[in-house]
Design a protein around this motif. Sequence first.
Motif, PDB file in Angstrom:
ATOM      1  N   ALA A  72      -3.832  10.933  17.915  1.00  0.00           N
ATOM      2  CA  ALA A  72      -3.811  10.193  16.645  1.00  0.00           C
ATOM      3  C   ALA A  72      -2.682   9.161  16.623  1.00  0.00           C
ATOM      4  CB  ALA A  72      -3.670  11.169  15.481  1.00  0.00           C
ATOM      5  N   ARG A  75      -3.352   5.549  17.738  1.00  0.00           N
ATOM      6  CA  ARG A  75      -4.330   4.686  17.072  1.00  0.00           C
ATOM      7  C   ARG A  75      -3.728   3.403  16.511  1.00  0.00           C
ATOM      8  NH1 ARG A  75      -6.945   9.789  14.492  1.00  0.00           N
ATOM      9  NH2 ARG A  75      -7.766  10.634  16.433  1.00  0.00           N
ATOM     10  N   ARG A  76      -2.409   3.412  16.214  1.00  0.00           N
ATOM     11  CA  ARG A  76      -1.844   2.139  15.768  1.00  0.00           C
ATOM     12  C   ARG A  76      -1.053   1.457  16.871  1.00  0.00           C
ATOM     13  NH1 ARG A  76      -0.155   2.160  10.841  1.00  0.00           N
ATOM     14  NH2 ARG A  76      -1.230   4.038  10.193  1.00  0.00           N
ATOM     15  N   TYR A  88     -17.922  -7.358  11.221  1.00  0.00           N
ATOM     16  CA  TYR A  88     -19.018  -7.281  10.258  1.00  0.00           C
ATOM     17  C   TYR A  88     -19.572  -8.681  10.046  1.00  0.00           C
ATOM     18  CZ  TYR A  88     -16.988  -2.727   9.602  1.00  0.00           C
ATOM     19  OH  TYR A  88     -16.505  -1.462   9.830  1.00  0.00           O
ATOM     20  N   ASP A  90     -21.662  -9.854   8.041  1.00  0.00           N
ATOM     21  CA  ASP A  90     -21.910 -10.331   6.681  1.00  0.00           C
ATOM     22  C   ASP A  90     -20.612 -10.553   5.902  1.00  0.00           C
ATOM     23  OD1 ASP A  90     -21.534  -7.635   6.853  1.00  0.00           O
ATOM     24  OD2 ASP A  90     -23.346  -7.060   5.783  1.00  0.00           O
ATOM     25  N   LEU A  91     -19.470 -10.470   6.592  1.00  0.00           N
ATOM     26  CA  LEU A  91     -18.189 -10.771   5.944  1.00  0.00           C
ATOM     27  C   LEU A  91     -17.616 -12.060   6.526  1.00  0.00           C
ATOM     28  CD1 LEU A  91     -16.329  -7.319   5.875  1.00  0.00           C
ATOM     29  CD2 LEU A  91     -17.610  -8.419   4.031  1.00  0.00           C
ATOM     30  N   GLU A  95     -12.065 -11.688   5.523  1.00  0.00           N
ATOM     31  CA  GLU A  95     -12.449 -10.385   4.968  1.00  0.00           C
ATOM     32  C   GLU A  95     -12.468  -9.315   6.055  1.00  0.00           C
ATOM     33  OE1 GLU A  95     -15.197 -12.083   1.270  1.00  0.00           O
ATOM     34  OE2 GLU A  95     -16.122 -11.577   3.194  1.00  0.00           O
ATOM     35  N   TYR A  99      -9.719  -5.977   6.067  1.00  0.00           N
ATOM     36  CA  TYR A  99     -10.046  -4.550   6.146  1.00  0.00           C
ATOM     37  C   TYR A  99      -9.206  -3.875   7.227  1.00  0.00           C
ATOM     38  CZ  TYR A  99     -12.863  -0.293   6.700  1.00  0.00           C
ATOM     39  OH  TYR A  99     -13.285   1.007   6.783  1.00  0.00           O
ATOM     40  N   ALA A 102      -5.648  -3.541   6.123  1.00  0.00           N
ATOM     41  CA  ALA A 102      -5.433  -2.436   5.181  1.00  0.00           C
ATOM     42  C   ALA A 102      -5.308  -1.121   5.943  1.00  0.00           C
ATOM     43  CB  ALA A 102      -6.591  -2.363   4.181  1.00  0.00           C
ATOM     44  N   ILE A 103      -6.121  -0.955   6.988  1.00  0.00           N
ATOM     45  CA  ILE A 103      -6.084   0.286   7.766  1.00  0.00           C
ATOM     46  C   ILE A 103      -4.759   0.397   8.526  1.00  0.00           C
ATOM     47  CG2 ILE A 103      -7.131   1.527   9.698  1.00  0.00           C
ATOM     48  CD1 ILE A 103      -9.809   0.239   8.854  1.00  0.00           C
TER      49      ILE A 103
ATOM     50  N   LEU B  21      -7.024   4.103   2.008  1.00  0.00           N
ATOM     51  CA  LEU B  21      -7.979   3.736   3.052  1.00  0.00           C
ATOM     52  C   LEU B  21      -9.419   3.913   2.569  1.00  0.00           C
ATOM     53  CD1 LEU B  21      -6.280   5.107   6.289  1.00  0.00           C
ATOM     54  CD2 LEU B  21      -6.200   2.833   5.275  1.00  0.00           C
ATOM     55  N   ALA B  24     -10.036   0.912   0.529  1.00  0.00           N
ATOM     56  CA  ALA B  24     -10.204  -0.259   1.386  1.00  0.00           C
ATOM     57  C   ALA B  24     -11.610  -0.296   1.968  1.00  0.00           C
ATOM     58  CB  ALA B  24      -9.160  -0.244   2.509  1.00  0.00           C
ATOM     59  N   THR B  25     -12.116   0.887   2.377  1.00  0.00           N
ATOM     60  CA  THR B  25     -13.475   0.951   2.929  1.00  0.00           C
ATOM     61  C   THR B  25     -14.503   0.616   1.854  1.00  0.00           C
ATOM     62  OG1 THR B  25     -12.749   2.650   4.473  1.00  0.00           O
ATOM     63  CG2 THR B  25     -15.123   2.418   4.155  1.00  0.00           C
ATOM     64  N   ARG B  28     -14.482  -3.023   1.228  1.00  0.00           N
ATOM     65  CA  ARG B  28     -15.133  -3.760   2.318  1.00  0.00           C
ATOM     66  C   ARG B  28     -16.667  -3.676   2.193  1.00  0.00           C
ATOM     67  NH1 ARG B  28     -18.287  -1.652   6.579  1.00  0.00           N
ATOM     68  NH2 ARG B  28     -16.735  -0.071   7.073  1.00  0.00           N
ATOM     69  N   THR B  31     -17.856  -5.761  -0.650  1.00  0.00           N
ATOM     70  CA  THR B  31     -17.812  -7.187  -0.302  1.00  0.00           C
ATOM     71  C   THR B  31     -19.032  -7.554   0.539  1.00  0.00           C
ATOM     72  OG1 THR B  31     -15.413  -6.955  -0.234  1.00  0.00           O
ATOM     73  CG2 THR B  31     -16.319  -9.005   0.610  1.00  0.00           C
ATOM     74  N   GLN B  32     -19.397  -6.659   1.476  1.00  0.00           N
ATOM     75  CA  GLN B  32     -20.601  -6.906   2.276  1.00  0.00           C
ATOM     76  C   GLN B  32     -21.826  -7.002   1.373  1.00  0.00           C
ATOM     77  OE1 GLN B  32     -19.691  -3.558   5.114  1.00  0.00           O
ATOM     78  NE2 GLN B  32     -20.657  -4.943   6.556  1.00  0.00           N
ATOM     79  N   LEU B 100     -13.584   1.176  14.755  1.00  0.00           N
ATOM     80  CA  LEU B 100     -13.006   1.798  13.562  1.00  0.00           C
ATOM     81  C   LEU B 100     -12.434   3.169  13.900  1.00  0.00           C
ATOM     82  CD1 LEU B 100     -12.771   0.910  10.656  1.00  0.00           C
ATOM     83  CD2 LEU B 100     -14.954   2.000  10.169  1.00  0.00           C
ATOM     84  N   PRO B 104      -6.263   3.891  12.934  1.00  0.00           N
ATOM     85  CA  PRO B 104      -5.722   5.007  12.151  1.00  0.00           C
ATOM     86  C   PRO B 104      -6.390   5.157  10.785  1.00  0.00           C
ATOM     87  CG  PRO B 104      -4.166   3.184  12.192  1.00  0.00           C
ATOM     88  CD  PRO B 104      -5.297   2.800  13.080  1.00  0.00           C
ATOM     89  N   ILE B 105      -7.654   5.530  10.789  1.00  0.00           N
ATOM     90  CA  ILE B 105      -8.381   5.804   9.546  1.00  0.00           C
ATOM     91  C   ILE B 105      -9.139   7.106   9.730  1.00  0.00           C
ATOM     92  CG2 ILE B 105     -10.411   4.449  10.264  1.00  0.00           C
ATOM     93  CD1 ILE B 105     -10.701   3.615   7.287  1.00  0.00           C
ATOM     94  N   VAL B 110     -13.883   6.850   5.732  1.00  0.00           N
ATOM     95  CA  VAL B 110     -15.030   5.987   5.992  1.00  0.00           C
ATOM     96  C   VAL B 110     -16.231   6.451   5.166  1.00  0.00           C
ATOM     97  CG1 VAL B 110     -16.625   5.156   7.762  1.00  0.00           C
ATOM     98  CG2 VAL B 110     -14.203   5.447   8.318  1.00  0.00           C
TER      99      VAL B 110
END
Lengths: 265, 259
Positions: A72, A75-76, A88, A90-91, A95, A99, A102-103, B21, B24-25, B28, B31-32, B100, B104-105, B110
């Motif tokens: 874990a 992950r960053r 994505y 459609d973003l 945008e 996302y 934010a994560i 988080l 945020a999901t 997102r 928004t989609q 994803l 770190p989520i 999700v």
Amino acid sequence: MGNNAIEIAGLRVVRGGVPVLPSLDLAVPVGQVVGLLGPSGSGKTTLLRAIVGAQVVDGGTVTVLGLPAGAAALRRRIGYVTQAPSVYSDLTVTENLRYAAAILGVDAAAIHRALVDVDLLGHAGQSIGTLSGGERSRVSLAIALLGRPDLLVLDEPTVGLDPVLRRDLWELFHRLSRSGVSLLVSSHVMDEAARCDRLVLLRGGGVLADGTLADLLARTGTTDAEAAFLALVDEAAAGDATAGRHAATAGGGSGDGVTGRGAVA
Amino acid sequence: MSATTATAVRDVPSRTISAGLTAATAHRVLTQLRHDKRTIALVVLLPCVLIGLIAWMFDGTPVLDQFGPLLVGLFPMMVMFLVTSVATLRERTSGTLERLMTLPIGRGDVVVGYALAFAVLATVQALVIVGFAVWVCGMDVAGPIGLVVLVAVLDAVLGCALGLGASALARTEFQAVQLMPLVLFPQLITCGLLMPRDEMPTVLEWISRVLPLTYALDAMQLLAAGGSWVDVRGDVAVIGGFIVGALVVGAATLRRRTP
């Protein structure tokens, strides 16, 4: 972790009953741009997925930045770019980045910086669906850069880019490596070999050779990466044949990697 | 070494849910959705068209008053099941989920984020369809209309949660669409709409008790007959339980490592 960002011992991955990586050993040094080169189907993506902890593995150990792959805490610290741009559609560009920001817990300044790095500031408000393939893959790269990772794992990041953009991206990769970031960049385009500090040639799920381009050229008596690769393939095939004839005394299975490395020494 | 290496490493356990988080999901996903106006129009208007057709067909009879609340609960559930299972399958197949899962989520962030976003859409849908049924089609509900809206929203959210869980079983969009009849039709047949549940063969009656739609339609039937909160709170609790259960299954089937 010593001076290696990635240390792999005896990595075995079987997909759909086929051993994609039979038993792979590899060390990727810290702060270098290491190119992972090999033909389509040689196991590049599977190896990268094992390093970022996205691949179910069947054996061996993968240590990344001193921790077991998939931990874990990694992950960053790892930026991962998948082969197909994972954005994505459609973003908008911003945008998508927002996302991920934010994560990762980074601010708008980080988004701005990542967009500058991949030269997409002018497309910030545009929907991904209206971008070209090369632009999409740069958005994907920008997301990987957001958290200022210690290790970047990039699966064919320069596919579909024009020569100018490719040059700019390789300059970015070297700028990052000078600041201490380790990069593992896969490519099936052999002419990108010249841009890497170090090369790992992969074939049939095994490491065919691992060293600097100069080493490989000197060892094979060739003048470019593609010729060196072909010479090494022939050499490995000859080695396999020899091993086959002397089956009683030869090591067998991992002949590819052993032959390649033996020749360097 | 570099400054980046010295950055503090925060460990994020994958089993916890972070409000930030999850939000945020949800943001997102919303928004989609906002970018896809045609889907919003279809999700909100399609159930109204179906209710309108039934109202027209049975004009002058009490059929709409009797069955309208059931359909108001049923249509949003079906629509949201489809929308959610396709949306999450797209995420699984496009590679966005793979990346994803290296970030770190938490898996719960999700799944719950998705459910919250679709719950917002479901609420809009439920308000519109109940408003349309009552004010345009003249549906007369004996029970409190607010509870009809509440149950309709819960049904739609249940549809989302089931869709999230079901998307784990599908590998392609073709399979995802096929899961809708697989998951919903057996529930539809045994929920009491075709035959009162106490007249069914015992085994079918038992099966109907473990399927969530039974409780959703039971609540709507009670409300249509003039029931109050006391009558439907048991059903509402069971639907809530199924929603939580389906979300847990959805989160559990998200894998950080895939073959």
